[in-house]
Design an enzyme around this catalytic site. Sequence first.
Site, PDB file in Angstrom:
ATOM      1  CB  THR A 233      -0.908   0.042   1.261  1.00 28.30           C
ATOM      2  OG1 THR A 233      -0.065  -0.032   2.408  1.00 28.30           O
ATOM      3  CG2 THR A 233      -1.925  -1.072   1.276  1.00 28.30           C
ATOM      4  CB  SER A 234       4.433   1.818   0.483  1.00 29.36           C
ATOM      5  OG  SER A 234       4.325   1.779   1.880  1.00 29.36           O
ATOM      6  NE  ARG A 235       3.728   7.466  -3.179  1.00 31.66           N
ATOM      7  CZ  ARG A 235       2.720   7.719  -2.340  1.00 31.66           C
ATOM      8  NH1 ARG A 235       1.904   6.742  -1.967  1.00 31.66           N
ATOM      9  NH2 ARG A 235       2.511   8.938  -1.877  1.00 31.66           N
ATOM     10  CG  ASP A 259      -4.391   1.328  -2.088  1.00 31.97           C
ATOM     11  OD1 ASP A 259      -5.519   1.209  -2.623  1.00 31.97           O
ATOM     12  OD2 ASP A 259      -3.983   2.407  -1.613  1.00 31.97           O
ATOM     13  CD  GLU A 264      -0.480   4.762  -8.072  1.00 31.52           C
ATOM     14  OE1 GLU A 264      -0.363   3.688  -7.460  1.00 31.52           O
ATOM     15  OE2 GLU A 264      -0.821   5.816  -7.520  1.00 31.52           O
ATOM     16  CG  HIS A 296      -2.870   5.587  -4.431  1.00 33.58           C
ATOM     17  ND1 HIS A 296      -1.634   5.829  -4.968  1.00 33.58           N
ATOM     18  CD2 HIS A 296      -2.796   5.998  -3.139  1.00 33.58           C
ATOM     19  CE1 HIS A 296      -0.845   6.369  -4.051  1.00 33.58           C
ATOM     20  NE2 HIS A 296      -1.530   6.480  -2.935  1.00 33.58           N
ATOM     21  CG  PHE A 299      -5.669   8.644   0.447  1.00 31.38           C
ATOM     22  CD1 PHE A 299      -5.709   7.961  -0.743  1.00 31.38           C
ATOM     23  CD2 PHE A 299      -6.340   9.855   0.543  1.00 31.38           C
ATOM     24  CE1 PHE A 299      -6.388   8.481  -1.842  1.00 31.38           C
ATOM     25  CE2 PHE A 299      -7.018  10.390  -0.550  1.00 31.38           C
ATOM     26  CZ  PHE A 299      -7.042   9.692  -1.748  1.00 31.38           C
TER      27      PHE A 299
HETATM   28  P1  NAD Z   1       6.999   7.097   7.718  1.00 28.21           P
HETATM   29  O1  NAD Z   1       7.999   8.047   7.166  1.00 28.21           O
HETATM   30  O2  NAD Z   1       6.365   7.394   9.043  1.00 28.21           O
HETATM   31  O3  NAD Z   1       7.649   5.631   7.804  1.00 28.21           O
HETATM   32  C1  NAD Z   1       8.430   5.066   6.797  1.00 28.21           C
HETATM   33  C2  NAD Z   1       9.442   4.145   7.470  1.00 28.21           C
HETATM   34  O4  NAD Z   1      10.126   3.436   6.445  1.00 28.21           O
HETATM   35  C3  NAD Z   1      10.503   4.883   8.302  1.00 28.21           C
HETATM   36  O5  NAD Z   1      10.522   4.367   9.628  1.00 28.21           O
HETATM   37  C4  NAD Z   1      11.804   4.586   7.570  1.00 28.21           C
HETATM   38  O6  NAD Z   1      12.925   4.471   8.455  1.00 28.21           O
HETATM   39  C5  NAD Z   1      11.471   3.273   6.898  1.00 28.21           C
HETATM   40  N1  NAD Z   1      12.329   2.914   5.775  1.00 28.21           N
HETATM   41  C6  NAD Z   1      12.919   3.706   4.854  1.00 28.21           C
HETATM   42  N2  NAD Z   1      13.620   2.956   3.977  1.00 28.21           N
HETATM   43  C7  NAD Z   1      13.477   1.669   4.371  1.00 28.21           C
HETATM   44  C8  NAD Z   1      13.958   0.430   3.857  1.00 28.21           C
HETATM   45  N3  NAD Z   1      14.753   0.368   2.786  1.00 28.21           N
HETATM   46  N4  NAD Z   1      13.589  -0.701   4.496  1.00 28.21           N
HETATM   47  C9  NAD Z   1      12.809  -0.659   5.610  1.00 28.21           C
HETATM   48  N5  NAD Z   1      12.322   0.485   6.124  1.00 28.21           N
HETATM   49  C10 NAD Z   1      12.660   1.628   5.507  1.00 28.21           C
HETATM   50  O7  NAD Z   1       5.901   6.940   6.582  1.00 28.21           O
HETATM   51  P2  NAD Z   1       4.384   6.463   6.755  1.00 28.21           P
HETATM   52  O8  NAD Z   1       3.530   7.647   7.083  1.00 28.21           O
HETATM   53  O9  NAD Z   1       4.336   5.269   7.643  1.00 28.21           O
HETATM   54  O10 NAD Z   1       4.055   6.046   5.257  1.00 28.21           O
HETATM   55  C11 NAD Z   1       4.666   4.901   4.644  1.00 28.21           C
HETATM   56  C12 NAD Z   1       4.418   4.956   3.152  1.00 28.21           C
HETATM   57  O11 NAD Z   1       3.004   4.793   2.900  1.00 28.21           O
HETATM   58  C13 NAD Z   1       4.734   6.332   2.541  1.00 28.21           C
HETATM   59  O12 NAD Z   1       6.040   6.345   2.089  1.00 28.21           O
HETATM   60  C14 NAD Z   1       3.747   6.468   1.407  1.00 28.21           C
HETATM   61  O13 NAD Z   1       4.419   6.163   0.200  1.00 28.21           O
HETATM   62  C15 NAD Z   1       2.701   5.403   1.676  1.00 28.21           C
HETATM   63  N6  NAD Z   1       1.333   5.948   1.759  1.00 28.21           N
HETATM   64  C16 NAD Z   1       0.385   5.377   0.988  1.00 28.21           C
HETATM   65  C17 NAD Z   1      -0.927   5.829   1.039  1.00 28.21           C
HETATM   66  C18 NAD Z   1      -2.031   5.193   0.222  1.00 28.21           C
HETATM   67  O14 NAD Z   1      -3.116   5.766   0.116  1.00 28.21           O
HETATM   68  N7  NAD Z   1      -1.837   4.029  -0.362  1.00 28.21           N
HETATM   69  C19 NAD Z   1      -1.246   6.890   1.909  1.00 28.21           C
HETATM   70  C20 NAD Z   1      -0.235   7.430   2.712  1.00 28.21           C
HETATM   71  C21 NAD Z   1       1.059   6.948   2.637  1.00 28.21           C
END
Ligand code: NAD
Length: 335
Positions: A233-235, A259, A264, A296, A299
């Site tokens: 669900t990240s990227r 997601d 996309e 997506h 959120f």
């Molecule tokens: P955050 O910055 O609080 O947490 C990200 C974590 O990833 C950090 O603790 C960081 O140290 C860690 N990290 C970085 N590189 C890493 C690696 N190579 N291996 C392991 N861990 C690593 O971010 P968040 O608010 O928890 O959001 C996470 C991701 O969710 C965002 O980057 C965003 O892309 C995605 N997101 C998606 C949606 C959606 O609608 N699908 C909505 C919001 C955020």
Amino acid sequence: MRIAFYSTKPYDRKSFEQKLKRYGDKLVFFEAKLDMHTVSLAKNFDVICCFVNDLLDANILSSLKNNGIKLIALRCAGYNNVDIKAALKLKLPVVRVPNYTPYAVAEHVVALILSLDRKIHRAHIRVRESDFSLQGLLGFDLHGKTVGIVGTGRIGAVFANIMQGFGCNILGYDSYQSPSCKALENFKYVSFEQLLGQSDIISLHCPLTKETYHLIDQKVISKMKKGVMLINTSRGGLIDTQAVIDGLKDGQIGYLGLDVYEEEENLFFENLSNQIIQDDLFARLQTFPNVLITSHQAFFTQEALNQIAETTLNNIKEFKEGKIVNAVTNNHIAT
Ligand code: NAD
């Protein structure tokens, strides 16, 4: 301030207009995505407000600067679609919404996991067709299973807490160790390799950077447990889609919940139901019964939309008053 919104949908408009009285800016909503063809719409504005699939590369940033734009306000947390180095060079500040509800995304992950496990997406269609058979719908108990979380930031930590409630064992991989995760009874930080080898379910919660691009490739997939459930669900760029398709074909990946998808921007957020989908990898993904894709929407809760509008308008207000808050800075640039 005159603010031009790109990639606007009716729900964006509603959530921002509800807050407007308190801020008094002039908002103009464009449905178009920001790209080289639409950048000229930003003429005569002070600020542009963008979303996840708007393109902010060096050329577009430079055109925006020439058009008089003074601030880029992202109405999202991720900033992988912005060339931050170029923005800093142009002295064009970029602000974002880092802290909206992490529950929205974490709870959507649980929705994907439960749907895939108990085949809810398939059961729903069967029952509507008066097919009440159970063949092919066999699930598994989440209780006692091992869940691997790659990235234990805000969303990963909330997700860990929820999965503890299901009675799962939780493994985390992150160079940053979250105190709230460490406080969980069933949680343990491990190496990436250990997480891959021991997890029944793996969920990605790290940002997309140069280092994490295609983090999940053929080699990494081969180290996972046979039949693993993989959730992203990240990227989209965290996953090499072809490698995942190969993993699904040979059963190495037993379930896939997405997601986000790496291409996309040509698909998501639009109704393309009358068109022929040209993306063959995406079309192939759709053929697997054990793949569940949402566009997506993790959120997309009322609470998140409210917080996104509030923080974005506040970021712009602070800028008007000479302060830059929630900026994407040098520290955010991947090496
Ligand atoms: P955050 O910055 O609080 O947490 C990200 C974590 O990833 C950090 O603790 C960081 O140290 C860690 N990290 C970085 N590189 C890493 C690696 N190579 N291996 C392991 N861990 C690593 O971010 P968040 O608010 O928890 O959001 C996470 C991701 O969710 C965002 O980057 C965003 O892309 C995605 N997101 C998606 C949606 C959606 O609608 N699908 C909505 C919001 C955020």
